[in-house]
Motif scaffolding. Sequence first.
Motif, PDB file in Angstrom:
ATOM      1  N   LEU A   1      -7.071  25.208  -8.501  1.00  9.24           N
ATOM      2  CA  LEU A   1      -7.971  24.055  -8.459  1.00  9.24           C
ATOM      3  C   LEU A   1      -8.183  23.572  -7.032  1.00  9.24           C
ATOM      4  CD1 LEU A   1      -6.662  22.104 -11.574  1.00  9.24           C
ATOM      5  CD2 LEU A   1      -8.915  23.166 -11.330  1.00  9.24           C
ATOM      6  N   ILE A   2      -7.117  23.479  -6.260  1.00  7.94           N
ATOM      7  CA  ILE A   2      -7.230  22.997  -4.881  1.00  7.94           C
ATOM      8  C   ILE A   2      -8.153  23.908  -4.076  1.00  7.94           C
ATOM      9  CG2 ILE A   2      -5.955  22.718  -2.711  1.00  7.94           C
ATOM     10  CD1 ILE A   2      -3.573  21.759  -4.489  1.00  7.94           C
TER      11      ILE A   2
ATOM     12  N   ARG B   1       4.751  12.322 -15.330  1.00  7.40           N
ATOM     13  CA  ARG B   1       4.372  13.002 -16.575  1.00  7.40           C
ATOM     14  C   ARG B   1       3.203  13.945 -16.333  1.00  7.40           C
ATOM     15  NH1 ARG B   1       5.274   7.767 -18.978  1.00  7.40           N
ATOM     16  NH2 ARG B   1       3.025   7.375 -18.962  1.00  7.40           N
ATOM     17  N   ASP B   2       2.231  13.515 -15.522  1.00  4.40           N
ATOM     18  CA  ASP B   2       1.089  14.373 -15.218  1.00  4.40           C
ATOM     19  C   ASP B   2       1.538  15.627 -14.467  1.00  4.40           C
ATOM     20  OD1 ASP B   2      -0.520  12.508 -16.425  1.00  4.40           O
ATOM     21  OD2 ASP B   2      -1.301  11.676 -14.557  1.00  4.40           O
ATOM     22  N   ASP B   3       2.473  15.463 -13.529  1.00  2.43           N
ATOM     23  CA  ASP B   3       2.949  16.614 -12.763  1.00  2.43           C
ATOM     24  C   ASP B   3       3.567  17.670 -13.668  1.00  2.43           C
ATOM     25  OD1 ASP B   3       2.111  15.599 -10.331  1.00  2.43           O
ATOM     26  OD2 ASP B   3       4.029  14.654  -9.868  1.00  2.43           O
ATOM     27  N   GLU B   4       4.222  17.217 -14.716  1.00  2.00           N
ATOM     28  CA  GLU B   4       4.855  18.162 -15.641  1.00  2.00           C
ATOM     29  C   GLU B   4       3.828  18.983 -16.417  1.00  2.00           C
ATOM     30  OE1 GLU B   4       7.270  15.686 -18.075  1.00  2.00           O
ATOM     31  OE2 GLU B   4       8.824  15.376 -16.535  1.00  2.00           O
ATOM     32  N   GLN B   5       2.598  18.463 -16.519  1.00  2.00           N
ATOM     33  CA  GLN B   5       1.550  19.144 -17.270  1.00  2.00           C
ATOM     34  C   GLN B   5       0.734  20.106 -16.404  1.00  2.00           C
ATOM     35  OE1 GLN B   5       1.122  18.706 -20.663  1.00  2.00           O
ATOM     36  NE2 GLN B   5       3.009  17.523 -20.474  1.00  2.00           N
ATOM     37  N   LEU B   6       0.997  20.133 -15.117  1.00  5.04           N
ATOM     38  CA  LEU B   6       0.190  20.911 -14.182  1.00  5.04           C
ATOM     39  C   LEU B   6       1.055  21.975 -13.525  1.00  5.04           C
ATOM     40  CD1 LEU B   6      -2.505  21.296 -12.662  1.00  5.04           C
ATOM     41  CD2 LEU B   6      -1.744  19.552 -11.042  1.00  5.04           C
ATOM     42  N   ALA B   7       0.821  23.238 -13.869  1.00  7.00           N
ATOM     43  CA  ALA B   7       1.596  24.342 -13.304  1.00  7.00           C
ATOM     44  C   ALA B   7       1.215  24.570 -11.847  1.00  7.00           C
ATOM     45  CB  ALA B   7       1.359  25.614 -14.117  1.00  7.00           C
TER      46      ALA B   7
ATOM     47  N   LEU C   1       0.814  -1.213   0.000  1.00  5.89           N
ATOM     48  CA  LEU C   1       0.000   0.000   0.000  1.00  5.89           C
ATOM     49  C   LEU C   1       0.845   1.259   0.000  1.00  5.89           C
ATOM     50  CD1 LEU C   1      -2.963  -0.707   2.422  1.00  5.89           C
ATOM     51  CD2 LEU C   1      -2.972  -0.652  -0.055  1.00  5.89           C
ATOM     52  N   ARG C   2       2.077   1.186   0.486  1.00  6.13           N
ATOM     53  CA  ARG C   2       2.903   2.389   0.520  1.00  6.13           C
ATOM     54  C   ARG C   2       3.132   2.945  -0.878  1.00  6.13           C
ATOM     55  NH1 ARG C   2       6.252  -1.801   2.115  1.00  6.13           N
ATOM     56  NH2 ARG C   2       7.871  -2.419   0.621  1.00  6.13           N
ATOM     57  N   GLU C   3       3.167   2.064  -1.902  1.00  3.55           N
ATOM     58  CA  GLU C   3       3.313   2.552  -3.271  1.00  3.55           C
ATOM     59  C   GLU C   3       2.072   3.323  -3.703  1.00  3.55           C
ATOM     60  OE1 GLU C   3       4.209  -0.769  -5.739  1.00  3.55           O
ATOM     61  OE2 GLU C   3       6.094  -1.251  -4.688  1.00  3.55           O
ATOM     62  N   MET C   4       0.896   2.821  -3.336  1.00  4.00           N
ATOM     63  CA  MET C   4      -0.349   3.503  -3.678  1.00  4.00           C
ATOM     64  C   MET C   4      -0.456   4.827  -2.931  1.00  4.00           C
ATOM     65  SD  MET C   4      -4.182   1.989  -3.341  1.00  4.00           S
ATOM     66  CE  MET C   4      -3.607   0.469  -4.079  1.00  4.00           C
ATOM     67  N   ARG C   5      -0.090   4.810  -1.655  1.00  3.09           N
ATOM     68  CA  ARG C   5      -0.182   6.033  -0.861  1.00  3.09           C
ATOM     69  C   ARG C   5       0.796   7.090  -1.347  1.00  3.09           C
ATOM     70  NH1 ARG C   5      -3.264   4.969   3.842  1.00  3.09           N
ATOM     71  NH2 ARG C   5      -2.518   6.856   4.865  1.00  3.09           N
ATOM     72  N   ALA C   6       1.938   6.655  -1.869  1.00  6.29           N
ATOM     73  CA  ALA C   6       2.913   7.614  -2.387  1.00  6.29           C
ATOM     74  C   ALA C   6       2.330   8.435  -3.531  1.00  6.29           C
ATOM     75  CB  ALA C   6       4.178   6.886  -2.850  1.00  6.29           C
ATOM     76  N   ARG C   7       1.395   7.856  -4.276  1.00  2.74           N
ATOM     77  CA  ARG C   7       0.788   8.564  -5.400  1.00  2.74           C
ATOM     78  C   ARG C   7      -0.222   9.608  -4.936  1.00  2.74           C
ATOM     79  NH1 ARG C   7      -1.044   4.478  -9.975  1.00  2.74           N
ATOM     80  NH2 ARG C   7      -0.611   6.344 -11.192  1.00  2.74           N
ATOM     81  N   LEU C   8      -0.582   9.567  -3.654  1.00  3.45           N
ATOM     82  CA  LEU C   8      -1.596  10.467  -3.109  1.00  3.45           C
ATOM     83  C   LEU C   8      -1.052  11.377  -2.011  1.00  3.45           C
ATOM     84  CD1 LEU C   8      -4.367   7.735  -2.789  1.00  3.45           C
ATOM     85  CD2 LEU C   8      -4.333   9.538  -4.510  1.00  3.45           C
ATOM     86  N   THR C   9       0.221  11.238  -1.692  1.00  6.30           N
ATOM     87  CA  THR C   9       0.829  11.952  -0.574  1.00  6.30           C
ATOM     88  C   THR C   9       1.438  13.271  -1.034  1.00  6.30           C
ATOM     89  OG1 THR C   9       1.316   9.867   0.550  1.00  6.30           O
ATOM     90  CG2 THR C   9       2.591  11.790   1.224  1.00  6.30           C
ATOM     91  N   PRO C  10       1.247  14.364  -0.279  1.00  4.66           N
ATOM     92  CA  PRO C  10       1.831  15.655  -0.665  1.00  4.66           C
ATOM     93  C   PRO C  10       3.335  15.576  -0.874  1.00  4.66           C
ATOM     94  CG  PRO C  10       0.231  15.971   1.090  1.00  4.66           C
ATOM     95  CD  PRO C  10       0.393  14.483   0.920  1.00  4.66           C
TER      96      PRO C  10
ATOM     97  N   ARG D   1      -6.557  10.817 -12.445  1.00  5.61           N
ATOM     98  CA  ARG D   1      -5.161  11.264 -12.478  1.00  5.61           C
ATOM     99  C   ARG D   1      -5.036  12.716 -12.000  1.00  5.61           C
ATOM    100  NH1 ARG D   1      -3.659   9.423 -18.482  1.00  5.61           N
ATOM    101  NH2 ARG D   1      -1.913  10.876 -18.171  1.00  5.61           N
ATOM    102  N   LEU D   2      -6.023  13.543 -12.338  1.00  7.68           N
ATOM    103  CA  LEU D   2      -5.983  14.931 -11.880  1.00  7.68           C
ATOM    104  C   LEU D   2      -6.159  15.015 -10.375  1.00  7.68           C
ATOM    105  CD1 LEU D   2      -5.886  17.958 -12.302  1.00  7.68           C
ATOM    106  CD2 LEU D   2      -8.332  17.908 -12.868  1.00  7.68           C
ATOM    107  N   TRP D   3      -7.104  14.253  -9.814  1.00  5.54           N
ATOM    108  CA  TRP D   3      -7.325  14.309  -8.367  1.00  5.54           C
ATOM    109  C   TRP D   3      -6.090  13.806  -7.624  1.00  5.54           C
ATOM    110  CZ3 TRP D   3     -10.438  17.459  -9.696  1.00  5.54           C
ATOM    111  CH2 TRP D   3     -11.656  17.254 -10.329  1.00  5.54           C
ATOM    112  N   ARG D   4      -5.433  12.776  -8.139  1.00  4.84           N
ATOM    113  CA  ARG D   4      -4.187  12.333  -7.509  1.00  4.84           C
ATOM    114  C   ARG D   4      -3.144  13.447  -7.532  1.00  4.84           C
ATOM    115  NH1 ARG D   4      -3.712   7.233 -11.240  1.00  4.84           N
ATOM    116  NH2 ARG D   4      -4.944   5.627 -10.190  1.00  4.84           N
ATOM    117  N   ALA D   5      -3.001  14.090  -8.697  1.00  6.11           N
ATOM    118  CA  ALA D   5      -2.001  15.148  -8.849  1.00  6.11           C
ATOM    119  C   ALA D   5      -2.276  16.298  -7.887  1.00  6.11           C
ATOM    120  CB  ALA D   5      -1.981  15.643 -10.292  1.00  6.11           C
ATOM    121  N   LEU D   6      -3.541  16.664  -7.713  1.00  9.72           N
ATOM    122  CA  LEU D   6      -3.868  17.757  -6.805  1.00  9.72           C
ATOM    123  C   LEU D   6      -3.619  17.365  -5.356  1.00  9.72           C
ATOM    124  CD1 LEU D   6      -7.132  19.178  -8.409  1.00  9.72           C
ATOM    125  CD2 LEU D   6      -4.803  20.050  -8.607  1.00  9.72           C
TER     126      LEU D   6
END
Length: 369
Positions: free
Chosen positions: A266-267, A253-259, A181-190, A293-298
């Motif tokens: 958005l937040i 890649r998604d992070d690179e698309q979001l200034a 789960l730590r891999e999944m949580r890493a995608r959602l952690t600030p 993917r956007l909600w994860r990125a935010l």
Amino acid sequence: MTNHSEAAGAPGTEQITLRNPSELAEALPYLLGFKPEDSIVLVALHRGRFGGRVRLGIPERPGDWPSVADEMAKCLINGCEHKDGPPDGIVAFLCRDPKTAETGRQIMERLQPLAQMLRLACGRLDVPVVETLCISDDHFWSYSCPIEECCPPDGTPLAASGTSVMAAAMTYAGVQVRGPLREMRARLTPWQTAAAPEQEHALDAAAMTLVPRILAGVPRAEVADETLDLARRVWSRFGHLPTGDDTLETDLRDDEQLAHDEAARLILGLQDRLTRDHAAEWMEGDEAPLALRLWRALARRCVGPYGEHAAAPLTLAGWVAWSLGDRVEAGEALDMALAADPRYVFARLLMEACSADLDPEPVRRSLRK
């Protein structure tokens, strides 16, 4: 002690009978779809069959244990009542591996008060806990069985991975256990990277711009429309990126698309309940994977003092994941949303419904226009 519980596998497979604590412990990753780490897990029983389940991280502060035990018991039992009626019993698991010189047995002994709190919390709701297991360091202990020949003080080794009755049946049925789960949580952690201060400055600047506008009487619908239009533009960029496995590389890649300034706007915009509810409509079809993917990125951008703001994007991520059939990510995202803001009602309601294995279609119908 002997336990007789049945777990249904994939549709069309035969039922599996679990006769003792050892088989229960070995079945846990297959019941959840992943190997839990640092987790409290409650699983409902209905006439000997597994039903709804809830999982939450073990709080570090023992002072938080009573409230967590009460909330988990209520979440599971109330959720089950909506689907199958009150459970006949509950199986509780405490999962924590040693991180220092502490042994598995010492962890088991330290968590024993938490096990008792879980039994009492469920008992107050008239549902008995029929078995409580601690899993640590590839061993398990039963808090419910006093017989040393059955459950020795030093614990019982777990079966080698993939060799249990449950493992064989689930492998035959095509059911897989996901990674940690730590891999999944890493995608959602600030973020905790060099970019975090810049994102925090952007959030400060966005707040200084948005709050005066709201105080000046800018219509709520206008702010909502601006937020949703920006969200659509951002996740449409994700759709033009190379396709591949949905992994951490995709996140980069998604992070690179979001200034930074876009993420901040958005937040803050999603803190409005009306805006968030409209954003929740992107939960099916081609829109849903991009919105997820956007909600994860935010959620990753809710850095520093803006951690509580992550409740909105994390709840949206949990909702879309559940709508897409991924209850594992849904549970993690909603768990993290409630950790960010324990009073976030939307996350709590979704957690109860998802934990009870309810069908998300009624929620989807309510959101469709």
